[in-house]
Motif scaffolding. Structure first.
Motif, PDB file in Angstrom:
ATOM      1  N   MET A 167      31.235  42.357  59.097  1.00 47.73           N
ATOM      2  CA  MET A 167      31.400  40.972  58.042  1.00 47.73           C
ATOM      3  C   MET A 167      30.085  40.206  58.683  1.00 47.73           C
ATOM      4  O   MET A 167      29.636  39.998  59.729  1.00 47.73           O
ATOM      5  CB  MET A 167      32.476  40.177  58.557  1.00 47.73           C
ATOM      6  N   ARG A 168      29.171  39.705  57.639  1.00 45.34           N
ATOM      7  CA  ARG A 168      28.151  38.929  57.793  1.00 45.34           C
ATOM      8  C   ARG A 168      28.401  37.389  57.576  1.00 45.34           C
ATOM      9  O   ARG A 168      28.933  37.137  56.434  1.00 45.34           O
ATOM     10  CB  ARG A 168      26.958  39.127  56.814  1.00 45.34           C
ATOM     11  N   VAL A 169      28.091  36.628  58.661  1.00 49.67           N
ATOM     12  CA  VAL A 169      28.602  35.218  58.395  1.00 49.67           C
ATOM     13  C   VAL A 169      27.367  34.347  58.825  1.00 49.67           C
ATOM     14  O   VAL A 169      26.644  34.497  59.670  1.00 49.67           O
ATOM     15  CB  VAL A 169      29.527  34.873  59.463  1.00 49.67           C
ATOM     16  N   LEU A 170      27.328  33.178  57.881  1.00 47.22           N
ATOM     17  CA  LEU A 170      26.144  32.205  58.058  1.00 47.22           C
ATOM     18  C   LEU A 170      26.723  31.124  58.997  1.00 47.22           C
ATOM     19  O   LEU A 170      27.885  30.594  58.265  1.00 47.22           O
ATOM     20  CB  LEU A 170      25.511  31.865  57.018  1.00 47.22           C
ATOM     21  N   VAL A 171      26.428  30.455  59.979  1.00 50.53           N
ATOM     22  CA  VAL A 171      27.039  29.410  60.734  1.00 50.53           C
ATOM     23  C   VAL A 171      25.890  28.331  60.544  1.00 50.53           C
ATOM     24  O   VAL A 171      24.842  28.211  61.182  1.00 50.53           O
ATOM     25  CB  VAL A 171      27.265  29.669  62.061  1.00 50.53           C
ATOM     26  N   VAL A 172      26.285  27.103  60.003  1.00 54.89           N
ATOM     27  CA  VAL A 172      25.571  26.223  59.866  1.00 54.89           C
ATOM     28  C   VAL A 172      25.886  24.875  60.881  1.00 54.89           C
ATOM     29  O   VAL A 172      26.823  24.324  60.358  1.00 54.89           O
ATOM     30  CB  VAL A 172      25.256  25.656  58.352  1.00 54.89           C
ATOM     31  N   GLU A 173      25.310  24.936  61.924  1.00 57.15           N
ATOM     32  CA  GLU A 173      25.756  24.029  62.956  1.00 57.15           C
ATOM     33  C   GLU A 173      24.431  23.259  63.995  1.00 57.15           C
ATOM     34  O   GLU A 173      23.860  24.470  64.351  1.00 57.15           O
ATOM     35  CB  GLU A 173      26.825  24.775  63.713  1.00 57.15           C
ATOM     36  N   ASP A 174      24.459  22.331  63.977  1.00 55.53           N
ATOM     37  CA  ASP A 174      23.350  21.645  64.918  1.00 55.53           C
ATOM     38  C   ASP A 174      23.623  21.574  66.241  1.00 55.53           C
ATOM     39  O   ASP A 174      22.705  21.419  67.159  1.00 55.53           O
ATOM     40  CB  ASP A 174      22.745  20.238  64.225  1.00 55.53           C
ATOM     41  N   ASN A 175      24.764  22.152  66.648  1.00 55.00           N
ATOM     42  CA  ASN A 175      25.065  21.867  68.260  1.00 55.00           C
ATOM     43  C   ASN A 175      24.884  23.166  68.656  1.00 55.00           C
ATOM     44  O   ASN A 175      25.545  24.410  68.524  1.00 55.00           O
ATOM     45  CB  ASN A 175      26.674  21.469  68.313  1.00 55.00           C
ATOM     46  N   LEU A 176      23.667  23.415  69.427  1.00 47.03           N
ATOM     47  CA  LEU A 176      23.224  24.723  70.017  1.00 47.03           C
ATOM     48  C   LEU A 176      24.275  25.138  70.737  1.00 47.03           C
ATOM     49  O   LEU A 176      24.085  26.317  71.068  1.00 47.03           O
ATOM     50  CB  LEU A 176      21.798  24.527  70.702  1.00 47.03           C
ATOM     51  N   ASP A 177      24.948  24.224  71.791  1.00 50.96           N
ATOM     52  CA  ASP A 177      25.861  25.030  72.813  1.00 50.96           C
ATOM     53  C   ASP A 177      26.981  25.680  71.970  1.00 50.96           C
ATOM     54  O   ASP A 177      27.419  26.685  72.349  1.00 50.96           O
ATOM     55  CB  ASP A 177      26.351  23.902  73.594  1.00 50.96           C
ATOM     56  N   LEU A 178      27.501  24.977  70.917  1.00 52.74           N
ATOM     57  CA  LEU A 178      28.452  25.733  70.032  1.00 52.74           C
ATOM     58  C   LEU A 178      27.846  27.035  69.551  1.00 52.74           C
ATOM     59  O   LEU A 178      28.753  27.701  69.257  1.00 52.74           O
ATOM     60  CB  LEU A 178      29.010  24.826  68.902  1.00 52.74           C
ATOM     61  N   GLN A 179      26.856  26.876  68.989  1.00 49.25           N
ATOM     62  CA  GLN A 179      26.213  28.139  68.281  1.00 49.25           C
ATOM     63  C   GLN A 179      26.140  29.154  69.462  1.00 49.25           C
ATOM     64  O   GLN A 179      26.542  30.580  68.942  1.00 49.25           O
ATOM     65  CB  GLN A 179      24.637  27.902  68.046  1.00 49.25           C
ATOM     66  N   ALA A 180      25.926  28.842  70.778  1.00 44.68           N
ATOM     67  CA  ALA A 180      25.669  29.951  71.620  1.00 44.68           C
ATOM     68  C   ALA A 180      27.117  30.450  71.944  1.00 44.68           C
ATOM     69  O   ALA A 180      27.275  31.447  72.199  1.00 44.68           O
ATOM     70  CB  ALA A 180      25.014  29.404  72.740  1.00 44.68           C
ATOM     71  N   ASN A 181      28.258  29.786  72.006  1.00 45.05           N
ATOM     72  CA  ASN A 181      29.365  30.094  72.215  1.00 45.05           C
ATOM     73  C   ASN A 181      29.946  31.172  71.203  1.00 45.05           C
ATOM     74  O   ASN A 181      30.815  32.127  71.380  1.00 45.05           O
ATOM     75  CB  ASN A 181      30.620  28.890  72.360  1.00 45.05           C
ATOM     76  N   VAL A 182      29.604  30.806  69.798  1.00 42.74           N
ATOM     77  CA  VAL A 182      30.022  31.436  68.742  1.00 42.74           C
ATOM     78  C   VAL A 182      29.366  32.679  68.963  1.00 42.74           C
ATOM     79  O   VAL A 182      30.019  33.656  68.599  1.00 42.74           O
ATOM     80  CB  VAL A 182      29.743  30.846  67.319  1.00 42.74           C
ATOM     81  N   GLU A 183      28.130  32.932  69.192  1.00 49.67           N
ATOM     82  CA  GLU A 183      27.341  34.066  69.245  1.00 49.67           C
ATOM     83  C   GLU A 183      27.891  35.113  70.364  1.00 49.67           C
ATOM     84  O   GLU A 183      28.100  36.170  70.243  1.00 49.67           O
ATOM     85  CB  GLU A 183      25.756  33.885  69.590  1.00 49.67           C
ATOM     86  N   ARG A 184      28.300  34.356  71.549  1.00 51.36           N
ATOM     87  CA  ARG A 184      29.000  35.290  72.559  1.00 51.36           C
ATOM     88  C   ARG A 184      30.203  35.752  72.191  1.00 51.36           C
ATOM     89  O   ARG A 184      30.598  36.877  72.604  1.00 51.36           O
ATOM     90  CB  ARG A 184      28.885  34.341  73.932  1.00 51.36           C
ATOM     91  N   PHE A 185      31.056  35.087  71.508  1.00 47.84           N
ATOM     92  CA  PHE A 185      32.306  35.488  71.390  1.00 47.84           C
ATOM     93  C   PHE A 185      32.424  36.291  70.157  1.00 47.84           C
ATOM     94  O   PHE A 185      33.333  37.278  69.983  1.00 47.84           O
ATOM     95  CB  PHE A 185      33.403  34.208  71.057  1.00 47.84           C
ATOM     96  N   LEU A 186      31.746  36.365  69.103  1.00 42.18           N
ATOM     97  CA  LEU A 186      31.900  36.884  67.895  1.00 42.18           C
ATOM     98  C   LEU A 186      30.505  37.948  67.580  1.00 42.18           C
ATOM     99  O   LEU A 186      30.505  38.843  66.716  1.00 42.18           O
ATOM    100  CB  LEU A 186      31.937  36.034  66.889  1.00 42.18           C
ATOM    101  N   GLY A 187      29.533  37.867  68.456  1.00 42.16           N
ATOM    102  CA  GLY A 187      28.261  38.539  68.183  1.00 42.16           C
ATOM    103  C   GLY A 187      28.273  40.060  68.357  1.00 42.16           C
ATOM    104  O   GLY A 187      27.829  40.631  67.441  1.00 42.16           O
ATOM    105  N   LYS A 188      29.469  40.681  69.048  1.00 39.57           N
ATOM    106  CA  LYS A 188      29.452  42.075  69.011  1.00 39.57           C
ATOM    107  C   LYS A 188      30.310  42.443  67.809  1.00 39.57           C
ATOM    108  O   LYS A 188      29.922  43.760  67.425  1.00 39.57           O
ATOM    109  CB  LYS A 188      30.198  42.504  70.102  1.00 39.57           C
TER     110      LYS A 188
END
Length: 224
Positions: free
Chosen positions: A1-22
């Motif tokens: 699944m390809r997902v675009l995340v439009v979010e300016d909170n870089l900490d939240l971006q990093a958390n999403v990447e760690r949890f869903l990136g695999k």
């Protein structure tokens, strides 16, 4: 699944990447204009959109994307506000679902998977009931020269009502078609019907969806 995340909170971006990136292919944008550019130039299964963004609000981004995009990609709106008015504004702009901050990353994953599983309205089939016409492939509803753009959920909901008209469609049937076995709380369907009524009011058809107690909803497409 390809997902675009439009979010300016870089900490939240990093958390999403760690949890869903695999398991997900993730693209990130930190501003509204950047998010609009990516959403229109790439193909995604779901778009996650923060409400408050620099350069362009999530509401404006959602509206412009729905006007310009050729596909009805589902949009999940992130917001710290949880009132019915706030949700209606997001749904009217074109969002398909809401997730209120702070949220569980596990819930984010479940909602993304549920949105990606929702059926896409059939392409190229025009539906007409009375003065109301629906183009399921674009989400455009029309009466005469007046048009309104519906989000993916509203398009599917209106299609189901139009296909059954003038017979009612039960709440259970609507919920199953919208969410399958992942139906949220009962108020979710009422919220989407409320938003759809608001969209049809722009066509001068504010009373065409009738609520039938213990039966569901019926489309009565007539002139106001």
């Amino acid at each position: 699944m390809r997902v675009l995340v439009v979010e300016d909170n870089l900490d939240l971006q990093a958390n999403v990447e760690r949890f869903l990136g695999k398991d997900f292919q993730l693209d990130f944008a930190a501003t509204g204009p950047q998010g609009l550019t990516l959403s229109l130039s790439q193909e995604y299964d779901v778009i996650v959109l923060d409400l408050m963004l620099p350069g362009m609000s999530g509401i404006e981004l959602c509206q412009r994307y729905r006007q310009l995009a050729p596909r009805l990609v589902p949009i999940l709106m992130l917001t710290a506000r949880d009132t019915l008015d706030d949700k209606e504004e997001g749904f009217r702009a074109g969002a398909d679902d809401y997730l209120v901050k702070p949220f569980s990353l596990r819930e984010l994953r479940l909602r993304l998977e549920a949105l990606a599983r929702r059926p896409v309205p059939p392409s190229g089939r025009r539906l007409t009931v009375g003065p109301l016409t629906l183009e399921p492939d674009t989400g455009q509803a029309r009466r005469g020269v007046r048009t309104v753009h519906l989000n993916k959920t509203e398009t599917l909901l209106l299609r189901l009502l139009m296909e059954a008209a003038p017979e009612p469609v039960s709440t259970a049937t609507l919920a199953h078609h919208l969410w399958g076995d992942d139906a949220p709380e009962s108020s979710a369907l009422r919220t989407h019907v409320y938003a759809l009524r608001g969209a049809l009011a722009e066509l001068g058809m504010s009373d065409c969806i009738t609520t039938l107690r213990n039966k569901g909803y019926r489309l009565d497409a007539r002139e106001d």
